[in-house]
Motif scaffolding. Structure first.
Motif, short mmCIF file in Angstrom:
data_model
loop_
_atom_site.label_atom_id
_atom_site.label_comp_id
_atom_site.label_asym_id
_atom_site.label_seq_id
_atom_site.Cartn_x
_atom_site.Cartn_y
_atom_site.Cartn_z
N CYS A 46 0.83 -1.21 0.00
CA CYS A 46 0.00 0.00 0.00
C CYS A 46 0.86 1.26 0.00
CB CYS A 46 -0.92 0.00 1.22
SG CYS A 46 -2.41 -0.98 1.04
N VAL A 47 1.82 1.30 0.89
CA VAL A 47 2.67 2.48 0.99
C VAL A 47 3.43 2.70 -0.32
CG1 VAL A 47 4.67 3.47 2.18
CG2 VAL A 47 2.88 2.31 3.49
N ALA A 48 3.90 1.62 -0.92
CA ALA A 48 4.67 1.76 -2.16
C ALA A 48 3.80 2.22 -3.32
CB ALA A 48 5.34 0.42 -2.50
N LEU A 49 2.59 1.65 -3.44
CA LEU A 49 1.75 1.96 -4.60
C LEU A 49 1.00 3.28 -4.48
CD1 LEU A 49 0.25 -1.53 -5.53
CD2 LEU A 49 2.19 -0.34 -6.55
N VAL A 50 0.65 3.69 -3.24
CA VAL A 50 -0.11 4.92 -3.11
C VAL A 50 0.73 6.13 -3.49
CG1 VAL A 50 0.44 5.39 -0.69
CG2 VAL A 50 -1.75 6.14 -1.64
N ARG A 51 2.04 6.05 -3.28
CA ARG A 51 2.90 7.17 -3.65
C ARG A 51 2.95 7.36 -5.16
NH1 ARG A 51 8.02 5.93 0.42
NH2 ARG A 51 6.97 6.59 2.35
N GLN A 52 2.82 6.28 -5.91
CA GLN A 52 2.96 6.35 -7.36
C GLN A 52 1.61 6.43 -8.07
OE1 GLN A 52 5.39 3.23 -8.91
NE2 GLN A 52 5.36 4.03 -11.02
N TYR A 53 0.61 5.73 -7.56
CA TYR A 53 -0.67 5.65 -8.28
C TYR A 53 -1.85 6.18 -7.48
CZ TYR A 53 2.08 2.48 -11.15
OH TYR A 53 3.07 1.92 -11.95
N GLY A 54 -1.64 6.65 -6.26
CA GLY A 54 -2.73 7.22 -5.49
C GLY A 54 -3.76 6.17 -5.11
N ALA A 55 -5.04 6.53 -5.26
CA ALA A 55 -6.13 5.64 -4.87
C ALA A 55 -6.14 4.36 -5.69
CB ALA A 55 -7.47 6.36 -4.99
N LEU A 56 -5.76 4.44 -6.95
CA LEU A 56 -5.68 3.22 -7.76
C LEU A 56 -4.66 2.25 -7.18
CD1 LEU A 56 -5.89 4.47 -11.46
CD2 LEU A 56 -7.49 2.97 -10.27
N GLY A 57 -3.58 2.78 -6.66
CA GLY A 57 -2.58 1.92 -6.04
C GLY A 57 -3.12 1.21 -4.81
N LEU A 58 -4.00 1.89 -4.05
CA LEU A 58 -4.61 1.26 -2.88
C LEU A 58 -5.50 0.09 -3.28
CD1 LEU A 58 -5.57 4.35 -0.69
CD2 LEU A 58 -3.66 2.79 -0.38
N VAL A 59 -6.28 0.27 -4.33
CA VAL A 59 -7.15 -0.81 -4.78
C VAL A 59 -6.31 -1.99 -5.29
CG1 VAL A 59 -8.98 -1.46 -6.39
CG2 VAL A 59 -9.00 0.80 -5.32
N ALA A 60 -5.22 -1.68 -5.99
CA ALA A 60 -4.35 -2.76 -6.47
C ALA A 60 -3.72 -3.52 -5.31
CB ALA A 60 -3.26 -2.17 -7.37
N ALA A 61 -3.29 -2.80 -4.27
CA ALA A 61 -2.72 -3.47 -3.10
C ALA A 61 -3.76 -4.32 -2.39
CB ALA A 61 -2.13 -2.43 -2.15
N ASP A 62 -4.97 -3.81 -2.26
CA ASP A 62 -6.05 -4.59 -1.64
C ASP A 62 -6.34 -5.86 -2.45
OD1 ASP A 62 -6.24 -2.69 0.31
OD2 ASP A 62 -8.01 -1.70 -0.53
N SER A 63 -6.30 -5.75 -3.76
CA SER A 63 -6.56 -6.92 -4.60
C SER A 63 -5.48 -7.98 -4.41
CB SER A 63 -6.64 -6.49 -6.07
OG SER A 63 -7.68 -5.55 -6.27
N ALA A 64 -4.23 -7.55 -4.35
CA ALA A 64 -3.15 -8.52 -4.11
C ALA A 64 -3.31 -9.21 -2.77
CB ALA A 64 -1.80 -7.80 -4.20
N ASN A 65 -3.73 -8.45 -1.77
CA ASN A 65 -3.96 -9.03 -0.45
C ASN A 65 -5.07 -10.08 -0.49
OD1 ASN A 65 -4.05 -9.31 2.42
ND2 ASN A 65 -5.78 -7.88 2.43
N MET A 66 -6.17 -9.77 -1.21
CA MET A 66 -7.27 -10.73 -1.31
C MET A 66 -6.83 -12.01 -2.02
SD MET A 66 -9.99 -9.74 0.22
CE MET A 66 -8.95 -9.00 1.48
N VAL A 67 -5.99 -11.89 -3.01
CA VAL A 67 -5.51 -13.07 -3.72
C VAL A 67 -4.74 -13.99 -2.77
CG1 VAL A 67 -3.93 -13.88 -5.52
CG2 VAL A 67 -5.49 -11.99 -5.98
N LEU A 68 -3.90 -13.40 -1.92
CA LEU A 68 -3.16 -14.21 -0.94
C LEU A 68 -4.11 -14.92 0.02
CD1 LEU A 68 -0.19 -11.82 -0.04
CD2 LEU A 68 -0.10 -13.90 -1.42
N ARG A 69 -5.09 -14.20 0.54
CA ARG A 69 -6.00 -14.80 1.50
C ARG A 69 -6.90 -15.85 0.87
NH1 ARG A 69 -8.28 -9.56 4.69
NH2 ARG A 69 -9.61 -11.16 5.66
N ILE A 70 -7.34 -15.63 -0.36
CA ILE A 70 -8.16 -16.63 -1.04
C ILE A 70 -7.35 -17.89 -1.30
CG2 ILE A 70 -9.32 -17.13 -3.24
CD1 ILE A 70 -10.18 -14.18 -3.29
N SER A 71 -6.09 -17.72 -1.65
CA SER A 71 -5.24 -18.89 -1.89
C SER A 71 -5.10 -19.73 -0.62
CB SER A 71 -3.86 -18.44 -2.37
OG SER A 71 -3.96 -17.70 -3.58
N TYR A 72 -4.94 -19.06 0.52
CA TYR A 72 -4.81 -19.81 1.77
C TYR A 72 -6.12 -20.52 2.12
CZ TYR A 72 -4.54 -20.70 6.77
OH TYR A 72 -4.59 -21.29 8.00
#
Length: 659
Positions: free
Chosen positions: A515-541
């Motif tokens: 989140c910290v890395a992507l929000v600096r570069q892409y703003g709110a879009l970066g937050l949604v992308a980080a949240d999506s990556a997090n959901m992928v990890l949790r769904i896999s588990y």
């Protein structure tokens, strides 16, 4: 899962779903006017900063107890009412089971979902601990919020201090304490599966908050006297007061009903004892005297903690630790944007987040809550009957015995226990997958139209349409993760929950870093992308856990039982491509279009979407017919069960169906 538990899932989901739809429709209309009256900065204050304040305090304070105390509902079978679990209750319970063992009447169903089978006193003793714990957490959260705001305003001259911010934080803290005072009775209503009572209270509270906010913002006299911070705080206090009053009313009604049932059982016991003495049956007299309610210790709330209560408290502690991690995972995005973005950007993200999560809160959250309650009951019953090893294996523990073949008696017994649960899990996952696919297919192509028509150009000409388009695809991941984790967390034992917590902690750290890395570069879009990556990890588990849990069931398949049909997936992909093409052809350069031209083009674009949606629904009726039959079968069994309970005269079963 037994048929009765499947009926509870279907009934609870439909009840909560209907309430959520009604509540969200009403509050959506009201909040739409609220958003039009607020600047992005003021909207960000309510939707991000104050939201984080109340969510953090309440979630950490009560989430663990809410989930842990549901174990009372499973262990309450045969608990014998208000005084089960008191010293000597185990002997009474054994006598009761012995007397009811050969009965086919109401005694065989003793301790069902009604108050006759749940120890209200034990539930309230454990749930009452949320109040002191919550007061400490709320004080700490409010203190951190005040310190952070003071440090932020003194360090940066670009962000002026919000008027009356300190008073607003204190008012939100008081509101949180009022809600915590209602928490013991909320937990008691949840243990009794009183979905309709919860619906009524939550609808009234949410509606009150929205109406108070809109009324204060719309009043010309008060709008200039009350800044937005105090307006939001007053609305939060009004909502908390309604929550406390509503759940106290529900809880006191449950306690009164429990005392009435207890008095009735005591009367039946006395009649049985007299009849036994007349016939000279001393053995049965001693058994009858062991009916719950006859011990003097049942009148005291200060008896020592029973093994069940200690187990529930230990489980609640584990769930509380997990709640902290889940809070960081769920609200990490808002925490990052609250510290790294301006108030206006927070408002844009808050609007998109609230709008995009409307489907999640309306459709997915009720199903997740109802499924978790039923899965928790099944998991506790399975452990009690010797199936706990399967649940432990979900957490990745090593089996101490060699794996049995499917033809062995133990494997056959395990498969027989797991098959009903698999049949109940399958339609739930497929249903949320289809709903998530609808959002992912149509959301990106209709986000701009929605924002411009509903909220105006103030919002549509920002980055909000792009963020909402990305959030639409994120909804699908939220749907799959919610039902998957509801199942996994319900069937894990304490050791499995600890291992799950460790993994969630790792996921939380990765998520916040991304989140910290992507929000600096892409703003709110970066937050949604980080949240999506997090959901992928949790769904896999969760998927890995589900696969291990059902590995002794040879007929279970992740692809066949949990995913929609291939034709369904292909149809959704085609519809998404067609909607995107319509968006490019009809709305190219929409920002510079006059409003009249835009509305004409938007109407054509919406017409294309309606045709595509109708075609999809027609295909779903054909390809997912088996899922529809399963849902209809659950509803049919619930209606038949309700008719049998009404005609059978069993008070315990009747009380279980009441709400």
């Amino acid at each position: 899962m037994e048929n009765g538990q499947a009926q509870v899932v279907a009934s609870g989901f439909l009840t909560l779903l209907a309430s959520q739809i009604g509540t969200r429709i009403v509050t959506f209309v009201i909040n739409l006017f609220i958003a039009r009256l607020l600047t992005p900065g003021a909207y960000g204050l309510a939707s991000v900063q104050f939201h984080l304040l109340t969510t953090t305090a309440l979630f950490i304070s009560r989430e663990g107890f809410r989930r842990g105390c549901l174990r009372f509902g499973a262990a309450g079978v045969g608990a014998g009412g208000d005084d089960a679990g008191t010293p000597g209750a185990e002997a009474k319970e054994a006598d009761d089971r012995g007397n009811a063992g050969g009965s086919n009447g109401s005694g065989s169903r003793k301790g069902g979902a009604g108050s006759g089978g749940i120890n209200n006193r034990s539930v309230l003793r454990a749930a009452a601990l949320t109040v002191p714990w919550g007061v400490v957490i709320t004080a700490g959260v409010c203190g951190i919020a005040l310190w952070q705001h003071t440090a932020g305003t003194t360090a940066s001259s670009d962000e002026p201090e919000v008027p009356y911010y300190r008073e607003a934080v204190l008012m939100h803290g008081i509101a949180a304490v009022l809600e915590l005072l209602a928490e013991p009775f909320y937990i008691l209503a949840s243990v009794h599966l009183m979905f309709r009572s919860r619906v009524a209270v939550e609808f009234a509270a949410t509606l009150t908050k929205s109406l108070v906010t809109l009324g204060l913002l719309s009043s010309r006299r008060l709008r200039h006297r009350l800044p937005p911070a105090l307006t939001f705080s007053a609305a939060q206090l009004a909502m908390a007061a309604v929550v406390m009053a509503g759940y106290w009313a529900v809880g006191l009604r449950l306690m009164a009903k429990g005392r009435k049932d207890k008095a009735h059982k005591a009367g039946v016991s006395e009649i049985s004892q007299r009849a036994a003495r007349r016939h000279g049956d001393g053995g049965n007299s001693s058994s009858a005297s062991a009916v719950p309610g006859s011990g003097s210790e049942s009148n005291s709330w200060l008896y020592p903690w029973t093994p069940l209560e200690r187990h529930v408290l230990a489980t609640s502690v584990v769930f509380t630790l997990q709640a902290v991690e889940k809070l960081a995972l769920a609200e990490g995005s808002k925490m990052v944007i609250a510290t790294m973005q301006s108030a206006a950007n927070q408002g844009v993200y808050g609007l998109v987040s609230n709008l995009g999560s409307l489907v999640v809160r309306t459709l997915f959250q009720p199903l997740e809550e109802a499924a978790f309650a039923a899965f928790s009951t099944w998991g506790a019953s399975a452990k009690a009957s010797g199936a706990g090893a399967a649940a432990t294996e979900v957490a990745g523990t090593t089996a101490t015995a060699a794996t049995a073949t499917t033809s062995s008696p133990s494997a056959a017994t395990s498969a027989a226990r797991l098959a009903p649960l698999a049949r109940a899990l399958s339609p739930m996952v497929k249903a949320v997958a289809v709903l998530g696919l609808l959002a992912a297919a149509f959301g990106p192509s209709y986000s701009y139209v929605l924002l411009r028509v509903v909220y105006g150009t103030r919002w549509s000409e920002t980055e909000a349409p792009a963020v909402l388009a990305a959030y639409s695809a994120y909804v699908l991941l939220l749907a799959l993760n919610g039902i998957g984790e509801a199942f996994v967390h319900a069937v894990l034992d304490a050791r499995g929950l600890q291992q799950s917590n460790a993994l969630l902690l790792v996921f939380s750290g990765v998520h916040l870093g991304v989140c910290v890395a992507l929000v600096r570069q892409y703003g709110a879009l970066g937050l949604v992308a980080a949240d999506s990556a997090n959901m992928v990890l949790r769904i896999s588990y969760s998927t890995w856990c589900i696969r291990r849990f059902f590995r002794s069931l040879p007929t279970f398949s992740l692809h066949r039982d949990l995913l929609p049909a291939p034709n369904t997936l292909a149809a959704f992909a085609t519809a998404a491509a067609a909607a995107a093409t319509s968006n490019r052809l009809l709305l190219a350069g929409a920002a510079s279009m006059p409003q009249r031209v835009f509305l004409r083009q938007a109407a054509s674009h919406v017409g294309v979407g309606v045709v595509l949606l109708a075609a999809l629904l027609g295909l779903l009726v054909r390809t997912e017919r088996a899922v529809l039959r399963q849902v209809m079968e659950m509803r049919r069994q619930r209606r038949e069960g309700g008719r049998r309970a009404t005609g059978g005269g069993d008070d315990a079963v009747k009380s279980g169906k009441e709400d």
